[in-house]
Scaffold this active site. Structure first.
Site, PDB file in Angstrom:
ATOM      1  N   ASP A   1       1.066  -1.279  -0.373  1.00 50.43           N
ATOM      2  CA  ASP A   1      -0.648   0.274   0.231  1.00 50.43           C
ATOM      3  C   ASP A   1       0.737   1.180  -0.221  1.00 50.43           C
ATOM      4  O   ASP A   1       2.255   1.298   0.279  1.00 50.43           O
ATOM      5  CB  ASP A   1      -0.995   0.100   0.827  1.00 50.43           C
ATOM      6  CG  ASP A   1      -2.110   0.682   1.715  1.00 50.43           C
ATOM      7  OD1 ASP A   1      -2.266   1.749   0.451  1.00 50.43           O
ATOM      8  OD2 ASP A   1      -3.538   0.394   1.540  1.00 50.43           O
TER       9      ASP A   1
ATOM     10  N   ASP B   1       3.632   2.205  -4.702  1.00 50.53           N
ATOM     11  CA  ASP B   1       2.460   3.023  -5.339  1.00 50.53           C
ATOM     12  C   ASP B   1       1.654   2.237  -6.043  1.00 50.53           C
ATOM     13  O   ASP B   1       3.123   2.151  -7.837  1.00 50.53           O
ATOM     14  CB  ASP B   1       3.112   4.374  -5.564  1.00 50.53           C
ATOM     15  CG  ASP B   1       2.300   5.525  -5.734  1.00 50.53           C
ATOM     16  OD1 ASP B   1       0.940   4.138  -7.096  1.00 50.53           O
ATOM     17  OD2 ASP B   1       2.055   6.616  -6.056  1.00 50.53           O
ATOM     18  N   VAL B   2       1.259   1.791  -6.425  1.00 51.65           N
ATOM     19  CA  VAL B   2       0.801   0.691  -7.943  1.00 51.65           C
ATOM     20  C   VAL B   2       1.108   1.347  -8.871  1.00 51.65           C
ATOM     21  O   VAL B   2       0.349   1.273 -10.465  1.00 51.65           O
ATOM     22  CB  VAL B   2      -0.543  -0.047  -8.079  1.00 51.65           C
ATOM     23  CG1 VAL B   2      -0.913  -0.346  -6.220  1.00 51.65           C
ATOM     24  CG2 VAL B   2      -1.692   1.174  -7.549  1.00 51.65           C
TER      25      VAL B   2
ATOM     26  N   TYR C   1     -14.880   5.544 -13.574  1.00 52.10           N
ATOM     27  CA  TYR C   1     -14.807   4.667 -12.368  1.00 52.10           C
ATOM     28  C   TYR C   1     -15.996   2.633 -13.528  1.00 52.10           C
ATOM     29  O   TYR C   1     -14.745   2.000 -13.431  1.00 52.10           O
ATOM     30  CB  TYR C   1     -15.902   4.457 -10.783  1.00 52.10           C
ATOM     31  CG  TYR C   1     -15.669   2.820 -10.046  1.00 52.10           C
ATOM     32  CD1 TYR C   1     -14.239   3.212  -9.271  1.00 52.10           C
ATOM     33  CD2 TYR C   1     -16.873   2.249  -9.971  1.00 52.10           C
ATOM     34  CE1 TYR C   1     -13.976   2.843  -8.623  1.00 52.10           C
ATOM     35  CE2 TYR C   1     -16.302   1.566  -8.885  1.00 52.10           C
ATOM     36  CZ  TYR C   1     -15.081   0.906  -8.006  1.00 52.10           C
ATOM     37  OH  TYR C   1     -14.691   0.093  -7.456  1.00 52.10           O
TER      38      TYR C   1
ATOM     39  N   LYS D   1     -13.530  -0.170 -14.245  1.00 55.10           N
ATOM     40  CA  LYS D   1     -13.322  -1.195 -13.578  1.00 55.10           C
ATOM     41  C   LYS D   1     -13.622  -2.747 -14.762  1.00 55.10           C
ATOM     42  O   LYS D   1     -13.561  -3.432 -15.165  1.00 55.10           O
ATOM     43  CB  LYS D   1     -14.483  -1.670 -13.043  1.00 55.10           C
ATOM     44  CG  LYS D   1     -14.669  -0.936 -11.533  1.00 55.10           C
ATOM     45  CD  LYS D   1     -13.180  -1.909 -11.083  1.00 55.10           C
ATOM     46  CE  LYS D   1     -12.431  -1.283  -9.736  1.00 55.10           C
ATOM     47  NZ  LYS D   1     -11.263  -1.503  -8.626  1.00 55.10           N
TER      48      LYS D   1
ATOM     49  N   THR E   1     -16.922  -0.177   3.392  1.00 57.55           N
ATOM     50  CA  THR E   1     -14.929  -0.013   3.378  1.00 57.55           C
ATOM     51  C   THR E   1     -15.089   1.179   3.842  1.00 57.55           C
ATOM     52  O   THR E   1     -16.144   2.736   3.384  1.00 57.55           O
ATOM     53  CB  THR E   1     -15.054  -0.978   2.327  1.00 57.55           C
ATOM     54  OG1 THR E   1     -14.676   0.629   1.531  1.00 57.55           O
ATOM     55  CG2 THR E   1     -15.105  -1.876   1.888  1.00 57.55           C
TER      56      THR E   1
HETATM   57  N1  NAD Z   1     -16.283  -0.605  -1.292  1.00 61.61           N
HETATM   58  C1  NAD Z   1     -17.056  -0.926  -2.253  1.00 61.61           C
HETATM   59  O1  NAD Z   1     -18.101  -0.905  -1.863  1.00 61.61           O
HETATM   60  C2  NAD Z   1     -16.314  -1.640  -3.657  1.00 61.61           C
HETATM   61  C3  NAD Z   1     -17.689  -2.453  -5.055  1.00 61.61           C
HETATM   62  C4  NAD Z   1     -16.424  -3.014  -5.458  1.00 61.61           C
HETATM   63  C5  NAD Z   1     -15.447  -2.791  -6.014  1.00 61.61           C
HETATM   64  N2  NAD Z   1     -14.181  -1.981  -4.870  1.00 61.61           N
HETATM   65  C6  NAD Z   1     -12.828  -2.421  -5.077  1.00 61.61           C
HETATM   66  O2  NAD Z   1     -12.396  -2.685  -4.863  1.00 61.61           O
HETATM   67  C7  NAD Z   1     -11.291  -2.495  -4.164  1.00 61.61           C
HETATM   68  C8  NAD Z   1     -11.338  -2.207  -2.767  1.00 61.61           C
HETATM   69  O3  NAD Z   1     -12.024  -1.314  -2.085  1.00 61.61           O
HETATM   70  P1  NAD Z   1     -12.114  -1.127  -0.607  1.00 61.61           P
HETATM   71  O4  NAD Z   1     -13.514  -0.279  -0.567  1.00 61.61           O
HETATM   72  O5  NAD Z   1     -11.403  -1.557   0.287  1.00 61.61           O
HETATM   73  O6  NAD Z   1     -11.276   0.519  -0.460  1.00 61.61           O
HETATM   74  P2  NAD Z   1     -10.717   1.621   0.398  1.00 61.61           P
HETATM   75  O7  NAD Z   1     -10.065   2.694  -0.470  1.00 61.61           O
HETATM   76  O8  NAD Z   1     -11.165   0.953   1.516  1.00 61.61           O
HETATM   77  O9  NAD Z   1      -8.711   1.267  -0.009  1.00 61.61           O
HETATM   78  C9  NAD Z   1      -8.450   1.286  -0.682  1.00 61.61           C
HETATM   79  C10 NAD Z   1      -7.230   0.931  -0.037  1.00 61.61           C
HETATM   80  O10 NAD Z   1      -6.368   1.602  -1.491  1.00 61.61           O
HETATM   81  C11 NAD Z   1      -5.221   2.167  -1.273  1.00 61.61           C
HETATM   82  N3  NAD Z   1      -4.734   2.546  -2.600  1.00 61.61           N
HETATM   83  C12 NAD Z   1      -5.425   3.948  -4.231  1.00 61.61           C
HETATM   84  N4  NAD Z   1      -4.234   4.503  -4.451  1.00 61.61           N
HETATM   85  C13 NAD Z   1      -2.981   3.763  -4.126  1.00 61.61           C
HETATM   86  C14 NAD Z   1      -2.065   3.371  -4.759  1.00 61.61           C
HETATM   87  N5  NAD Z   1      -2.026   4.267  -5.542  1.00 61.61           N
HETATM   88  N6  NAD Z   1      -1.088   2.291  -4.907  1.00 61.61           N
HETATM   89  C15 NAD Z   1      -1.584   1.590  -3.397  1.00 61.61           C
HETATM   90  N7  NAD Z   1      -2.032   1.806  -2.978  1.00 61.61           N
HETATM   91  C16 NAD Z   1      -3.362   2.370  -2.932  1.00 61.61           C
HETATM   92  C17 NAD Z   1      -5.642   2.500  -0.402  1.00 61.61           C
HETATM   93  O11 NAD Z   1      -4.606   3.016   0.837  1.00 61.61           O
HETATM   94  C18 NAD Z   1      -6.564   1.737   0.310  1.00 61.61           C
HETATM   95  O12 NAD Z   1      -5.197   1.326   1.044  1.00 61.61           O
HETATM   96  C19 NAD Z   1     -10.562  -1.329  -4.904  1.00 61.61           C
HETATM   97  O13 NAD Z   1     -10.437  -1.451  -6.557  1.00 61.61           O
HETATM   98  C20 NAD Z   1     -12.434  -0.811  -4.739  1.00 61.61           C
HETATM   99  O14 NAD Z   1     -12.870  -0.010  -5.993  1.00 61.61           O
HETATM  100  C21 NAD Z   1     -14.789  -1.878  -3.620  1.00 61.61           C
END
Ligand code: NAD
Length: 262
Positions: A46, A74-75, A167, A171, A202
């Site tokens: 992360d 940093d991805v 978004y 995706k 989340t």
């Molecule tokens: N929460 C939902 O409802 C939901 C639904 C479908 C898909 N998603 C997907 O699931 C994944 C996780 O989402 P979440 O809800 O846990 O989000 P979140 O915001 O709680 O966590 C995301 C994490 O990604 C990290 N991150 C952001 N930019 C980064 C970078 N450049 N390099 C490394 N890490 C980085 C952040 O620091 C954080 O720890 C995401 O891809 C999101 O699009 C979430």
């Protein structure tokens, strides 16, 4: 026993090594904890600013006798991925599971969104997963195969009415990156699948869910009548990561309570 070479371990990820991007919080943290419970050695990748959040997840894992550590990653940056690969290779010598989970969402419609916001989302959500595959496929190959799990979304399958175009674009790209990698690298015993969750509570969305209208809108689309729990997503990830999914490759796996069946 039909699978002559498959041994069902008592823990489903025993002796496996996993890297989970964006694993400091939210879905990534839930996946890290679930994988660790099943015996995997965890690397949480992360951004450096999330090291404290990651430390909490790591503490929970190690308190339960699991193994986990943090890699600043940093991805969006190639050098950052190259460094992460060096750390994993040095510490574990292999990787079995890569979860490209890091993602962001800037909620502006196509008419409102400046191009720089689209590019920012593409950099994290699409380039992030792309680079993860690019840097770790060679290591998977060296280890005799592996499982890539990309985090798509229900918006990676449908033009979801409540979600913005940008978004959805990111995706959708993740879903087809997943399938494309599956087709090319299946011969190397590298499986590539993605998860397509509906709304899970989340930090990504928790503020918005305090708005009763928003919450009702999201609940209303789920036939099972509840939002996803991070654990629901983590259990699906566990299945795709495990040897039980040995013949599952190129799948966009909805974890959405039936939303996209409607
Ligand atoms: N929460 C939902 O409802 C939901 C639904 C479908 C898909 N998603 C997907 O699931 C994944 C996780 O989402 P979440 O809800 O846990 O989000 P979140 O915001 O709680 O966590 C995301 C994490 O990604 C990290 N991150 C952001 N930019 C980064 C970078 N450049 N390099 C490394 N890490 C980085 C952040 O620091 C954080 O720890 C995401 O891809 C999101 O699009 C979430």
């Amino acid at each position: 026993m039909r699978y002559a070479n498959m041994q069902y371990a008592s823990m489903r990820l025993q002796n496996k090594v996993a890297l989970i991007t964006g694993g400091a919080q939210g879905l990534g943290a839930a996946i890290a904890k679930r994988f660790a419970e099943e015996g995997a050695v965890i690397f949480i990748g992360d951004i450096a600013a999330q090291e404290d959040a990651a430390a909490q997840t790591i503490e929970e894992i190690t308190a339960g006798d699991g193994k986990a550590s943090f890699i600043p990653l940093d991805v969006t940056g190639e050098q950052s991925w190259a460094d992460a690969r060096s750390v994993v290779e040095k510490a574990a010598g292999r990787l079995d599971i890569l979860v490209n989970n890091a993602g962001i969402n800037i909620r502006e419609t196509i008419e409102e969104m400046p191009l720089e916001h689209l590019n920012k989302m593409l950099a994290v959500n699409v380039s992030g997963a792309f680079l993860g595959c690019k840097y770790f496929i060679p290591l998977f190959r060296k280890s005799g195969g592996g499982s890539i799990i990309n985090m798509s979304s229900q918006c990676g399958i449908i033009g979801h009415r409540y979600t913005t175009e940008a978004y959805t674009v990111t995706k959708g790209a993740v879903t087809l990156l997943t399938k494309s990698v599956a087709v090319r690298y299946g011969k190397d015993n590298i499986r590539s699948n993605c998860l397509c969750p509906s709304t899970a509570d989340t930090p990504l969305i928790t503020e918005r869910l305090k708005d009763p209208a928003f919450r009702a809108e999201r609940l209303g689309e789920v036939p099972l009548g509840r939002l996803a729990l991070p654990e629901d997503i983590a259990n699906a990830a566990l299945f795709l990561a495990s040897d039980e999914a040995a013949y599952i490759n190129g799948v966009a796996f909805p974890v959405d309570g039936g939303s996209t069946a409607d």
